[in-house]
Design an enzyme around this catalytic site. Sequence first.
Site, mmCIF file in Angstrom:
data_model
loop_
_atom_site.group_PDB
_atom_site.id
_atom_site.type_symbol
_atom_site.label_atom_id
_atom_site.label_comp_id
_atom_site.label_asym_id
_atom_site.label_seq_id
_atom_site.Cartn_x
_atom_site.Cartn_y
_atom_site.Cartn_z
ATOM 1 N N LYS A 14 -16.741 -6.872 4.503
ATOM 2 C CA LYS A 14 -15.443 -7.551 4.373
ATOM 3 C C LYS A 14 -14.944 -8.058 5.729
ATOM 4 C CE LYS A 14 -11.802 -7.187 1.051
ATOM 5 N NZ LYS A 14 -10.604 -6.485 0.625
ATOM 6 N N HIS A 31 0.841 -1.208 0.000
ATOM 7 C CA HIS A 31 0.000 0.000 0.000
ATOM 8 C C HIS A 31 0.875 1.258 0.000
ATOM 9 C CE1 HIS A 31 -3.039 -2.711 2.221
ATOM 10 N NE2 HIS A 31 -3.581 -2.448 1.062
ATOM 11 N N ARG A 75 -1.608 -6.231 -8.402
ATOM 12 C CA ARG A 75 -0.582 -7.265 -8.226
ATOM 13 C C ARG A 75 -0.825 -8.372 -9.243
ATOM 14 N NH1 ARG A 75 -2.472 -7.721 -2.238
ATOM 15 N NH2 ARG A 75 -4.268 -7.104 -3.465
ATOM 16 N N SER A 100 -2.584 -7.825 2.752
ATOM 17 C CA SER A 100 -2.999 -7.678 4.149
ATOM 18 C C SER A 100 -3.440 -9.034 4.714
ATOM 19 C CB SER A 100 -4.159 -6.693 4.263
ATOM 20 O OG SER A 100 -3.762 -5.418 3.844
HETATM 21 P P1 ADP Z 1 -9.587 -3.692 -0.946
HETATM 22 O O1 ADP Z 1 -10.420 -4.179 0.184
HETATM 23 O O2 ADP Z 1 -10.149 -2.523 -1.671
HETATM 24 O O3 ADP Z 1 -9.019 -4.767 -1.844
HETATM 25 P P2 ADP Z 1 -6.909 -3.431 0.091
HETATM 26 O O4 ADP Z 1 -6.554 -2.732 1.337
HETATM 27 O O5 ADP Z 1 -6.702 -4.896 0.061
HETATM 28 O O6 ADP Z 1 -8.375 -3.027 -0.169
HETATM 29 O O7 ADP Z 1 -6.156 -2.798 -1.135
HETATM 30 C C1 ADP Z 1 -6.357 -1.480 -1.575
HETATM 31 C C2 ADP Z 1 -5.719 -1.326 -2.924
HETATM 32 O O8 ADP Z 1 -4.320 -1.530 -2.807
HETATM 33 C C3 ADP Z 1 -6.196 -2.313 -3.976
HETATM 34 O O9 ADP Z 1 -6.194 -1.656 -5.241
HETATM 35 C C4 ADP Z 1 -5.154 -3.385 -3.965
HETATM 36 O O10 ADP Z 1 -5.071 -4.038 -5.196
HETATM 37 C C5 ADP Z 1 -3.915 -2.542 -3.697
HETATM 38 N N1 ADP Z 1 -2.857 -3.318 -3.082
HETATM 39 C C6 ADP Z 1 -2.922 -4.082 -1.978
HETATM 40 N N2 ADP Z 1 -1.728 -4.669 -1.725
HETATM 41 C C7 ADP Z 1 -0.884 -4.259 -2.714
HETATM 42 C C8 ADP Z 1 0.479 -4.527 -3.046
HETATM 43 N N3 ADP Z 1 1.214 -5.382 -2.339
HETATM 44 N N4 ADP Z 1 1.006 -3.911 -4.109
HETATM 45 C C9 ADP Z 1 0.251 -3.081 -4.869
HETATM 46 N N5 ADP Z 1 -1.049 -2.798 -4.630
HETATM 47 C C10 ADP Z 1 -1.609 -3.380 -3.567
#
Ligand code: ADP
Length: 170
Positions: A41, A17, A95, A133
Amino acid sequence: MRQAIYPGTFDPVTNGHHEIIRRGCSLVDKLYVAVSSNDTKKPEISLSQRKQLIIDDLNNYSESNRIKIQVITLTGLLVHLAVKRNAKIILRGLRAISDFEFEVQMAGLNYRIDNSVETIFLSASEANQFVSSRLVREIASLGGDVSSFVSSNVNNYLLNYYKNKQDKSN
Ligand code: ADP
């Protein structure tokens, strides 16, 4: 002034992130990091704590980036929040191929709801390609070391969080 909104659950915020936030900062004047309150979620970490972890991690940013970032709560429709905040860009991270289908579907729907807001994707660098996460929580809950996937602040939080959880269940 170019403004973007980066929405997510951030349960918890990871280096993946942060990479997107940092790179996003170089594209815009203001970046809203919108932490979703969406309970469907079923986030493990509370909304206020998820926000606080991001705010604390801003200490690791350069001053010029830090002043561009504002951590806010996402309730309701993302596009509505973007319009309210005058953000013309939704920033998302990608990703490998695992995120692709969901992300493209969401971007398409958001565009249908309001075509004045564009979604921009940044692809994860090699180092963060496999950071999520969910895996961070899973590893930390089993006593594994997640210090290379999250900040030291988040790492300490998770160590305490899962220790307390375990103590309570014993
Ligand atoms: P959501 O519940 O919207 O998927 P996340 O917190 O999992 O929320 O992720 C928010 C955004 O960050 C999403 O676009 C996700 O693809 C991106 N993201 C999460 N982890 C990574 C990572 N390791 N590298 C790049 N983007 C990421």
